[in-house]
Design an enzyme around this catalytic site. Structure first.
Site, PDB file in Angstrom:
ATOM      1  N   GLU A 113       0.707  -1.170  -0.035  1.00  0.00           N
ATOM      2  CA  GLU A 113      -0.013   0.109  -0.063  1.00  0.00           C
ATOM      3  C   GLU A 113       0.734   1.350  -0.028  1.00  0.00           C
ATOM      4  O   GLU A 113       0.550   2.445  -0.759  1.00  0.00           O
ATOM      5  CB  GLU A 113      -1.127  -0.225   1.063  1.00  0.00           C
ATOM      6  CG  GLU A 113      -1.907  -1.029   0.976  1.00  0.00           C
ATOM      7  CD  GLU A 113      -3.136  -1.208   2.127  1.00  0.00           C
ATOM      8  OE1 GLU A 113      -4.105  -0.995   2.001  1.00  0.00           O
ATOM      9  OE2 GLU A 113      -2.517  -1.360   3.276  1.00  0.00           O
ATOM     10  N   GLU A 133      -3.522  -9.410   3.909  1.00  0.00           N
ATOM     11  CA  GLU A 133      -4.274  -9.162   4.895  1.00  0.00           C
ATOM     12  C   GLU A 133      -5.167 -10.220   5.401  1.00  0.00           C
ATOM     13  O   GLU A 133      -5.705 -10.473   6.534  1.00  0.00           O
ATOM     14  CB  GLU A 133      -5.105  -7.808   4.730  1.00  0.00           C
ATOM     15  CG  GLU A 133      -4.043  -6.522   5.113  1.00  0.00           C
ATOM     16  CD  GLU A 133      -3.284  -6.132   3.877  1.00  0.00           C
ATOM     17  OE1 GLU A 133      -2.722  -5.209   4.055  1.00  0.00           O
ATOM     18  OE2 GLU A 133      -3.446  -6.796   2.798  1.00  0.00           O
TER      19      GLU A 133
END
Length: 259
Positions: A113, A133
């Protein structure tokens, strides 16, 4: 070139108008905790506040970009997310100066990210991206679900997001996520070459290009990130999220409850 300065977790160095920001937590594979996030935010603020710094480079030490969120710190209640600035103080920040990610080794979870929040990515062939995640009972709320489907084909992005599978740098370059691919150990060198090609141009022109391109996309990203939060918050505060972090810290398989 100036001597490296900064906090123990983040080093900064100036190289002829280029500001190199290095995450320096090799013992944690450069995973980001709260202190690291605050140090990164301070480094970005310095980059943006100085007229003599025309380009920034974000990289990691010891052959690793960042393993993402420090899950052990998260399990203790520490957060690498800064209000209004996102993960690592970067993913939701309005950064005025062009920023290049120089990626070696792992760029996982929040590491991916942070790379997505940069304007360009230079990666070594041994680099690996990934929004992992879902393996830990959480989701990538700091740009992974918003930016990745805009940077690579939608169907490939959603497969990666749902499976948590890794994305090797060579495949990422084929998909257009990576600007330049290098041999291992050469990502920062190539990123510096790219940064200096940018920095030799007129400062007002650089600033204008960056602002116009950002304003074309940033508002959409900001809206999407804000809109997604209503779905993300229940996941991040769930029992499964706590279980995922504990399982990682205890080196065992998680036991999901769906709540």
């Amino acid at each position: 070139m100036t001597e490296a300065t900064g906090s123990p977790a983040v080093r900064t160095e100036e190289r002829d108008g280029v500001f190199v920001i290095t995450i320096d937590r090799p013992q944690a594979r450069n995973a980001v905790d709260g202190a690291t996030a605050r140090a990164l935010a301070a480094a970005i603020d310095e980059l943006d506040s100085r007229d003599d710094l025309l380009v920034g480079i974000l990289t990691g030490s010891a052959g690793v970009f960042s393993a993402g969120m420090d899950l052990k710190a998260f399990a203790r209640g520490d957060t690498p997310v800064i209000e209004g600035r996102g993960f690592g103080g970067i993913t939701r920040a309005e950064i005025k100066t062009p920023l290049i990610a120089a990626v070696e080794g792992y760029a996982l979870g929040g590491g991916t990210e942070m790379a997505l929040a940069c304007d360009m990515i230079v990666a070594a062939r041994n680099a690996t991206f990934g929004q992992t995640e879902v393996h830990y009972g959480i989701v990538p709320p700091e740009g992974g679900m918003v930016r990745l489907p805009e940077r690579i084909p939608h169907n490939i992005a959603i497969e990666l997001l749902l499976t948590g599978d890794p994305l090797p740098a060579e495949r990422a370059e084929q998909l257009g996520l990576v600007n330049h691919l290098t041999e291992p150990g050469e990502a920062l060198t190539r990123a510096l070459e790219l940064a200096h090609r940018v920095a030799r141009n007129a400062p007002l022109a650089i600033a204008a290009v960056k602002r116009v391109v950002d304003e074309r996309t940033a508002f959409r990203d900001t809206d999407a990130l804000r809109d997604q939060d209503q779905y993300v918050e229940p996941v991040l505060t769930s029992l499964d999220a706590k279980e995922g972090a504990r399982a990682f810290a205890e080196k065992r398989s998680p036991h999901w409850q769906g709540r």
